[in-house]
Design a protein around this motif. Structure first.
Motif, PDB file in Angstrom:
ATOM      1  N   ASP A   2     -27.211  28.741  23.375  1.00 25.30           N
ATOM      2  CA  ASP A   2     -28.345  28.808  24.273  1.00 25.30           C
ATOM      3  C   ASP A   2     -28.075  29.819  25.388  1.00 25.30           C
ATOM      4  O   ASP A   2     -27.025  29.792  26.039  1.00 25.30           O
ATOM      5  CB  ASP A   2     -28.599  27.422  24.873  1.00 25.30           C
ATOM      6  N   ASP A   3     -29.042  30.718  25.637  1.00 25.52           N
ATOM      7  CA  ASP A   3     -28.867  31.758  26.636  1.00 25.52           C
ATOM      8  C   ASP A   3     -28.728  31.179  28.045  1.00 25.52           C
ATOM      9  O   ASP A   3     -27.983  31.703  28.875  1.00 25.52           O
ATOM     10  CB  ASP A   3     -30.058  32.722  26.602  1.00 25.52           C
ATOM     11  N   ASP A   4     -29.458  30.092  28.347  1.00 30.94           N
ATOM     12  CA  ASP A   4     -29.382  29.495  29.673  1.00 30.94           C
ATOM     13  C   ASP A   4     -27.980  28.959  29.955  1.00 30.94           C
ATOM     14  O   ASP A   4     -27.480  29.039  31.083  1.00 30.94           O
ATOM     15  CB  ASP A   4     -30.403  28.351  29.805  1.00 30.94           C
ATOM     16  N   ALA A 111     -30.808  35.742  28.704  1.00 29.77           N
ATOM     17  CA  ALA A 111     -30.185  35.525  30.010  1.00 29.77           C
ATOM     18  C   ALA A 111     -29.985  36.838  30.753  1.00 29.77           C
ATOM     19  O   ALA A 111     -30.070  36.870  31.984  1.00 29.77           O
ATOM     20  CB  ALA A 111     -28.846  34.812  29.824  1.00 29.77           C
ATOM     21  N   TRP A 114     -33.015  37.530  32.541  1.00 31.33           N
ATOM     22  CA  TRP A 114     -33.180  36.576  33.639  1.00 31.33           C
ATOM     23  C   TRP A 114     -32.436  37.052  34.867  1.00 31.33           C
ATOM     24  O   TRP A 114     -32.908  36.980  35.988  1.00 31.33           O
ATOM     25  CB  TRP A 114     -32.688  35.215  33.192  1.00 31.33           C
TER      26      TRP A 114
END
Length: 251
Positions: A2-4, A111, A114
């Motif tokens: 998961d990128d987060d 990410a 982000w």
């Protein structure tokens, strides 16, 4: 991965399970991504809380706005924090399609993007840092992923992801959890139509991971299923019919 979660780890947060951290250590792609994000965070924090804010040149903000898909002027022309518009929700995939792939303009930000957004609202100090993030040569966006399940007779598993690079080119990244092929064969990566009426060979998978350039004209709405096969050294370029893993791409 998961990128987060990778973004949180890059920021120094305590996140993820023991298995998540073990996966990152073993996965070359996740390790490289985490290292890249950590470099960005280090650059963002290097100025210190008392560092003077430097207004970047106008073209820097234009590049940030273009990278984030913002309207002209949305990023502002000063270092004052400016709220960013909320991203539009992606369209739901129809239930009767095996491996739907959304259009390229409905991408989920990774990410890295982000953190680029954080630069746009003033979390990264200095115009030079903003320019570097907006022009990262390795900036990627994931537009589809697949869970690769074993076919009868195999116990392998894996994952795949379609990435777009900053120059617009696309790459299929395949990670396979399975031992090497036998001495009599090798593994080949394909994209199939859902009804298996057509297929495109992308190349040989050497080791457990590989990156495969996708032709510019290849329609992922048609060829939306990732397949890894066991091939023999028999000189026949056709699919052997012996698939190790397979899975539909999903946005």
């Amino acid at each position: 991965m998961d990128d987060d979660l990778l973004a949180l780890l890059a920021l120094g947060e305590t996140a993820g399970t023991t298995s998540d951290l073990a996966h990152i250590e073993e996965c070359e792609r996740c390790t490289d991504e985490l290292a890249s994000l950590t470099d960005i965070v280090g650059l963002a924090r290097s100025g210190g809380a008392d560092a003077a804010l430097v207004a970047p040149a106008p073209q820097v903000w234009d590049r940030v706005a273009a990278e984030l898909g913002l309207a002209a002027g949305a990023a502002g022309s000063s270092t004052t924090s400016t709220p960013l518009p909320a991203p539009a929700p992606s369209a739901s995939a129809p239930a009767d399609v095996i491996a739907p792939v959304v259009p390229l303009d409905s991408r989920r930000p990774r990410a890295g993007r982000w953190i680029a957004a954080a630069a746009a609202v003033g979390l990264v100090v200095g115009g030079g840092a903003t320019w570097w993030i907006a022009n990262r040569p390795d900036a990627v966006t994931v537009i589809a992923t697949a869970v690769l399940e074993p076919l009868p007779g195999w116990d392998a598993s894996g994952s795949a992801a379609v990435e777009t690079l900053s120059d617009g080119s696309r790459v299929l990244v395949v990670d396979l959890e399975q031992s090497e092929s036998s001495e009599d064969g090798f593994r080949e990566v394909w994209l199939l139509k859902p009804d298996v009426s057509g297929l495109v060979s992308l190349g040989t998978l050497a080791g457990s991971s590989g990156r495969f350039d996708l032709p510019a004209g290849l329609d992922l709405d048609q060829f939306s299923v990732v397949d890894v096969s066991e091939e023999l050294f028999d000189g026949d370029p056709a699919h052997s019919g012996d698939s190790i893993v397979r899975g539909p791409l999903e946005a």
